[in-house]
Write an enzyme that holds these catalytic residues in place. Structure first.
Site, PDB file in Angstrom:
ATOM      1  N   ASP A  96       0.908  -1.281   0.024  1.00 41.51           N
ATOM      2  CA  ASP A  96      -0.002  -0.005  -0.048  1.00 41.51           C
ATOM      3  C   ASP A  96       0.745   1.152  -0.038  1.00 41.51           C
ATOM      4  O   ASP A  96       2.007   1.176  -0.758  1.00 41.51           O
ATOM      5  CB  ASP A  96      -0.905  -0.114   1.330  1.00 41.51           C
ATOM      6  N   HIS A 172      -3.798   5.845   3.441  1.00 43.99           N
ATOM      7  CA  HIS A 172      -4.387   4.739   2.881  1.00 43.99           C
ATOM      8  C   HIS A 172      -3.756   3.471   3.513  1.00 43.99           C
ATOM      9  O   HIS A 172      -4.510   2.397   3.974  1.00 43.99           O
ATOM     10  CB  HIS A 172      -4.372   4.765   1.395  1.00 43.99           C
ATOM     11  N   SER A 502     -11.110  -1.024  -0.995  1.00 43.78           N
ATOM     12  CA  SER A 502      -9.805  -1.191  -0.217  1.00 43.78           C
ATOM     13  C   SER A 502      -9.888  -1.264   1.262  1.00 43.78           C
ATOM     14  O   SER A 502      -9.155  -1.913   1.877  1.00 43.78           O
ATOM     15  CB  SER A 502      -9.005   0.430  -0.720  1.00 43.78           C
TER      16      SER A 502
END
Length: 724
Positions: A96, A172, A502
């Site tokens: 990520d 994220h 996600s």
């Protein structure tokens, strides 16, 4: 190995030092390398003996105080966490945007050291040293050679906030890592909203961060390098909340790297993508990958709009201000000019028109929170975000910089009708905090944005496999980043809210880690089977899971919504050998070179399929196609289950046949007298409709093996029949 790869570059007569062209040499995820080449040089390399394929680098995109409770994870002595040791000993590798190591979600209190098999490192870099890893965050690496090579031509350069290290500057990666395996954090909240105890799905598991995504996206060469190291480091689960649009498996770096990981016993979990509700938009379609779509929670953040005419519109927001209501404010909807004022672009709003008013902003084109900043900069007092028709009633919330709420499409139509018909329209927003249950008790439902099947490149396998919580998920957040992610926002919070597949993906990665801890010898296919065959098809009210206003189908939710309590003890599993995946690739009509590029195996597909003329991939779901132009046809599907429940067990089959198809299962009873015992069965699908007159192109059903005595063992396979 690196010298061998340099030799390929030299043999292509490429001008310039070959060592400066070479970006990565891969050893585990694929047999190959990444290099900086022009199109002409790439074409020359294709002609070198021993080169199977040359592919351009692809840029991919990155696609909880409560969600663990929603999944039924609890602390009882017979609960899933206790039975699996909270994921103890499992290692989840997260590819990520990196990680914020200071987050309390990565505290290693009472965490044991990394397993002896762990061979990873804590790579130092900008703002990140080796001491920042611990017994929770056991490894961190970063990869940016592909990103740099692809971004050299871009104007400017990386933003000042981008760290050249595994440190996360986007949020994220921190969010997904903590969702999968974050430690317990009491009184976690987003600036006071949604306060509760945050925990990852597998809070006892270890985390290894592989930063492959940067300010300009995630490049396939960097992703492959991350997978390559993760395999050698010794992870048990790979979690990838990233992807693109569907492409053939032999061109898909995640599919190729994922095959090698699966071959070595690693469970690979990927996000399905956020391109829903468009049909056949699902990405990460490889049959050895667990593909995860997004569903809703039964938690809401009501922020209703009360119009001047008395009408009430339902909206949602995580605006964390102290006020419970904005008071009555004049509404403004600026549609003048062609600068995008209706979308509330930066600089497009007229201060004379919106100053001091509640501004109506159409959704689309720019970020939701960014619209709020644009309104604030123009002097607006509040904002109503209005969904477009394509957004439907989807209600992803944001931590807005000013009082704001999001209303669905039906409400936006009513709102605009009022604004256009009223000389001085007014409204107030009433914030009602956090609500669990009530209107939201219809959860889970399929998220509108969740990408849908059927698979374009692999239609004989249903995708996505399952759905998991992916809407308004609260998880850890970098300490130097605003909860909106906007540089103008000076607020800071250790947690923030995001929506997307996600967010669904790491929930399933955590569940895979729990199963791995409870059953360390299970294969990745057995773990996926346990997750799929125990998934729910009903919501918390006991009614069918919905997709918008209709019952959700297999192309939206796969086998259903994950249920970790049952997944740890599924009764039966559908296992798949690596050789079976190779045979499956042959059934797709792939050439010898295409199969080799994925598997690194020299196989003769005609010879392989001749050895098993009735081959069917032993997948937990069933997809059947009838060819148009044939009056009647019978398709036979073969499956094999392994007993992992009770030693002496008898299962009987229950079938719900798709419309227009007669289904027969042989045998109808499976009798086991030991654990690990395998039994095979056949399913006969007989088309009962004249194909030339078929009005519907698709029908669904299910096949369920039910234990005769222990009713918790209910092993369900969704069935899809397509007329093509």
């Amino acid at each position: 190995m690196t010298l061998c790869h340099l030799d390929f570059i030299d043999r292509a007569r490429i001008v310039g030092a070959s060592s400066s062209r070479l970006l990565y040499s891969y050893h585990s995820a694929i047999e190959g390398f990444a290099a900086r080449l022009s199109e002409a040089e790439a074409e020359a390399l294709r002609g070198v003996h021993g080169v199977i394929a040359v592919r351009p680098d692809r840029r991919l995109e990155i696609h909880t105080t409560y969600s663990y409770r929603f999944l039924g994870l609890g602390f009882g002595p017979t609960g899933t966490w206790e039975r699996s040791g909270f994921g103890k000993g499992a290692i989840i590798g997260v590819l990520d945007t990196g990680v914020w190591p200071e987050s309390p979600s990565f505290d290693d209190l009472r965490m044991p050291p990394a397993p002896a098999r762990w061979r990873g490192v804590c790579e130092e870099g900008q703002g990140f040293d080796a001491s920042m890893c611990n017994n929770k965050l056991i490894g961190a690496r970063f990869y940016m050679k592909g990103h740099r090579a692809s971004s050299d031509a871009l104007p400017g350069g990386p933003p000042e906030t981008e760290y050249v290290s595994a440190r996360d500057s986007h949020g994220h990666g921190t969010h997904t890592s903590s969702t999968a395996a974050g430690a317990a954090v009491r009184s976690a909240s987003v600036l006071g909203m949604a306060r509760g105890e945050a925990r990852g799905t597998a809070p006892g598991a270890h985390v290894a961060a592989y930063k492959v995504c940067w300010y300009n996206g995630c490049y396939s060469s960097d992703i492959l390098a991350g997978i390559d190291d993760a395999i050698r480091d010794g992870v048990d689960v790979l979690s990838l909340s990233l992807g693109g649009f569907p492409i053939p498996l032999f061109e898909d770096s995640i599919a190729i790297g994922g095959f090698r990981a699966t071959e070595r016993g690693i469970t690979v979990v990927c996000a399905a993508g956020n391109n829903g509700p468009i049909a056949s938009s699902v990405s990460n379609e490889a049959p050895w990958v667990t593909t995860v779509g997004a569903g809703t929670l039964d938690r809401r953040f009501p922020a209703i709009v009360r119009l001047g005419n008395g009408e009430v519109l339902y909206g949602e927001s995580m605006y964390p201000g102290n006020e419970t209501s904005t008071g009555e404010i004049e509404l403004a909807y600026d549609t003048s000019g062609d600068a995008g004022s209706e979308f509330c672009f930066r600089g497009a709003l007229s201060k004379s028109k919106v100053g001091g008013k509640m501004v109506l902003c159409d959704r689309g084109s720019n970020g939701r929170a960014e619209k709020g900043e644009a309104v604030r900069e123009a002097g607006g007092a509040a904002m109503i975000l209005a969904n477009a028709e394509i957004n439907g009633e989807e209600d992803s919330v944001d931590v807005h910089v000013l009082p704001a709420t999001l209303v669905g499409y039906a409400e936006s139509v009513r709102l605009k009708r009022y604004v256009n018909a009223t000389a001085r329209p007014t409204a107030r927003i009433e914030f009602r905090g956090t609500v669990i249950g009530g209107r939201a008790a219809r959860a889970p439902a399929v998220a509108l944005f969740s990408s849908r099947g059927p698979s374009v490149t692999n239609p004989s396998v249903l995708k996505p496999d399952v759905i998991a919580p992916g809407v308004n998920i609260i998880a850890a957040w970098p300490g130097n980043l605003a909860p909106t992610g906007l540089p103008e926002d000076r607020r800071r919070s250790g947690f923030s809210v995001l929506s997307g597949t996600s967010m669904a993906c790491p929930h399933v990665s955590g569940i895979a880690a729990l199963i791995r801890s409870a059953h360390p010898n299970w294969s990745p296919a057995a773990i996926r089977s346990a997750i799929m065959t125990t998934s729910k098809t009903t919501n918390h009210r006991g009614r069918a899971i919905t997709d918008g206003s209709t019952k959700a189908g297999v192309f939206a939710m796969g086998a259903g919504h994950v249920d970790p309590t049952r997944a740890v003890d599924p009764g039966l599993v559908y296992d798949i050998r690596t050789d079976d995946y190779v045979a499956h690739l042959c059934t797709l009509g792939y050439t010898k070179a295409q199969v080799f590029s994925i598997t690194h195996r020299n196989v003769s597909c005609p010879r392989l399929l001749a050895q098993d003329k009735h081959f069917s991939l032993n997948y937990p779901s069933v997809s059947v196609a009838f060819a148009r132009g044939k009056a009647k046809r019978v398709v036979v599907v073969h499956r094999r289950v392994t007993n992992v429940g009770l030693a002496n067990s008898t299962y009987v089959v229950k079938v719900s046949s798709p419309d227009g198809v007669r289904v027969r299962v042989d045998p109808e009873r499976l009798v086991f007298d030991g654990l690990g015992q395998m039994k095979s069965y056949r399913v006969y699908f007989e088309n009962m409709r004249g194909l030339g007159k078929v009005k519907t192109w698709h029908a669904e059903g299910e096949l369920v093996w039910v234990h005769e005595k222990v009713k918790k063992y209910r092993v369900r396979s969704p069935v899809s029949v397509t007329w093509v």
